[in-house]
Design an enzyme around this catalytic site. Sequence first.
Site, PDB file in Angstrom:
ATOM      1  N   ASP A 166     -22.548   0.225   6.277  1.00 60.97           N
ATOM      2  CA  ASP A 166     -23.348   0.238   5.042  1.00 60.97           C
ATOM      3  C   ASP A 166     -23.369  -1.089   4.289  1.00 60.97           C
ATOM      4  O   ASP A 166     -23.234  -1.124   3.056  1.00 60.97           O
ATOM      5  CB  ASP A 166     -22.832   1.333   4.106  1.00 60.97           C
ATOM      6  CG  ASP A 166     -22.936   2.732   4.696  1.00 60.97           C
ATOM      7  OD1 ASP A 166     -23.407   2.859   5.832  1.00 60.97           O
ATOM      8  OD2 ASP A 166     -22.518   3.684   4.026  1.00 60.97           O
ATOM      9  N   LYS A 291     -27.218   7.948   8.250  1.00 57.85           N
ATOM     10  CA  LYS A 291     -26.471   9.102   7.757  1.00 57.85           C
ATOM     11  C   LYS A 291     -26.922   9.480   6.350  1.00 57.85           C
ATOM     12  O   LYS A 291     -27.550   8.689   5.652  1.00 57.85           O
ATOM     13  CB  LYS A 291     -24.962   8.816   7.783  1.00 57.85           C
ATOM     14  CG  LYS A 291     -24.531   7.599   6.969  1.00 57.85           C
ATOM     15  CD  LYS A 291     -23.089   7.242   7.261  1.00 57.85           C
ATOM     16  CE  LYS A 291     -22.635   6.031   6.449  1.00 57.85           C
ATOM     17  NZ  LYS A 291     -22.581   6.265   5.009  1.00 57.85           N
ATOM     18  N   CYS A 336     -17.146   5.201   2.316  1.00 56.46           N
ATOM     19  CA  CYS A 336     -17.684   5.338   3.670  1.00 56.46           C
ATOM     20  C   CYS A 336     -16.839   4.654   4.737  1.00 56.46           C
ATOM     21  O   CYS A 336     -16.754   5.137   5.871  1.00 56.46           O
ATOM     22  CB  CYS A 336     -19.119   4.824   3.708  1.00 56.46           C
ATOM     23  SG  CYS A 336     -20.232   5.778   2.649  1.00 56.46           S
TER      24      CYS A 336
END
Length: 417
Positions: A166, A291, A336
């Site tokens: 990310d 995701k 994450c």
Amino acid sequence: MRPFLFIFTRRLFIPSGILTFSTVGGFYSNINEQKHHSILKSINRPFSDLLMGNKESSASPPPFSYDPFDSLRKNNFSNEEFERCFKYFDSHNQGCWSREDFRRFLNALFSNKKRSYCILNDLVEQYFRETDFNQDEKIDYDEFIQAWKKTIKCAVKPVSALVVVDVQNDFISGSLALHSCPAEHRGEEVVPIINRVLLNVNFDVVAYTYDWHPLNHISFYENRHLRKTAPESPVSAEQANVLDTVIFIGSLDLAKRIEQVLWPAHCIQKTPGADLHRDLVRVDNAIHVYKGTNPEIDSYSAFWDNMKLSKTSLDAELRERFVTDVYVVGLATDVCVASTAMHAVEHNYRTALIEDACRGVNEKEIEVKRAQLNETGCIFVDSNVVPGMISGEDRRPEMARGMFIENLKEIGRYKSQ
């Protein structure tokens, strides 16, 4: 009950045979990186207390001139080479190993640039007893092969994946920029570090992950009125603030209750905020994992959604490429990145978090997640040591334990302690 608890903190094994604090200052280009690194300090309990009850460690021998595992790598781990490896440590040519032979084997296997890591006596003894299947106080060739063949192959010639989590614009300069979060980290600081790793380390596989949310996603603070709040929620939707946790009434096809942290709207599909940072190096033939696409449930991990109701493609794609080791970098450490590393361990990958290539949201949560990951078997390293680990030259004992135990379970030889 866990057979063995590994707690690895900022204290790392080094080839000199002593336990010390690692030095990583050379990798830091500014004071913000040093500030970040300081909050990822090691937990207080000494490694030796947790692992071995403060027993004396076995002596670390001087550098050896021949690495018996080089031939295994060069000859593709043939049966003949495994036999030669076994005979190399059979000091009395009796067709079996004594404890001292076994210690020499461990010292040679767990080494860096042909200098052995310090291995505590109790760990040597535990490995010996776990390998001595028939309990005759010696290790024969069949016991060696069954117990150690898989672990040796992974240590000497790992198949390694870098998972870049990310590194997206919204977490760096957009609606959920880390510099506006409690820890005040600068997300952009990870980009040059990750780029150095991508350009200088020969990973077998690289994966980029993306938060990839629809407009009506459950995690968005702006959408808190779109769903009913459960009576047991600690705060109502009307009273909730950004970063508060709310319990929503779930949909029939998912779960009765959904616990959700409320974030500012971020990484909306096909918007500039969801793009990878412009300066991040892109690798050809990489895996791309999207995701958080289901509007009714969040997904911090690159492997699963937050309730483990649905799985991404990442695990299947890593297994398709025979990956053994997973290295995790990116944003955010306590969200994450930590979730991805936790699930990598659960999927039996040898897992390392490259902590100078990560930044987080909340310093206290980073500490909590770090302790949890340590307990599961994830290790923490700095980017400067990764090349040796990827090449199989730096073979760390803390990376091997989990795979050794899983192999014992697979062959039906595991006995809980």
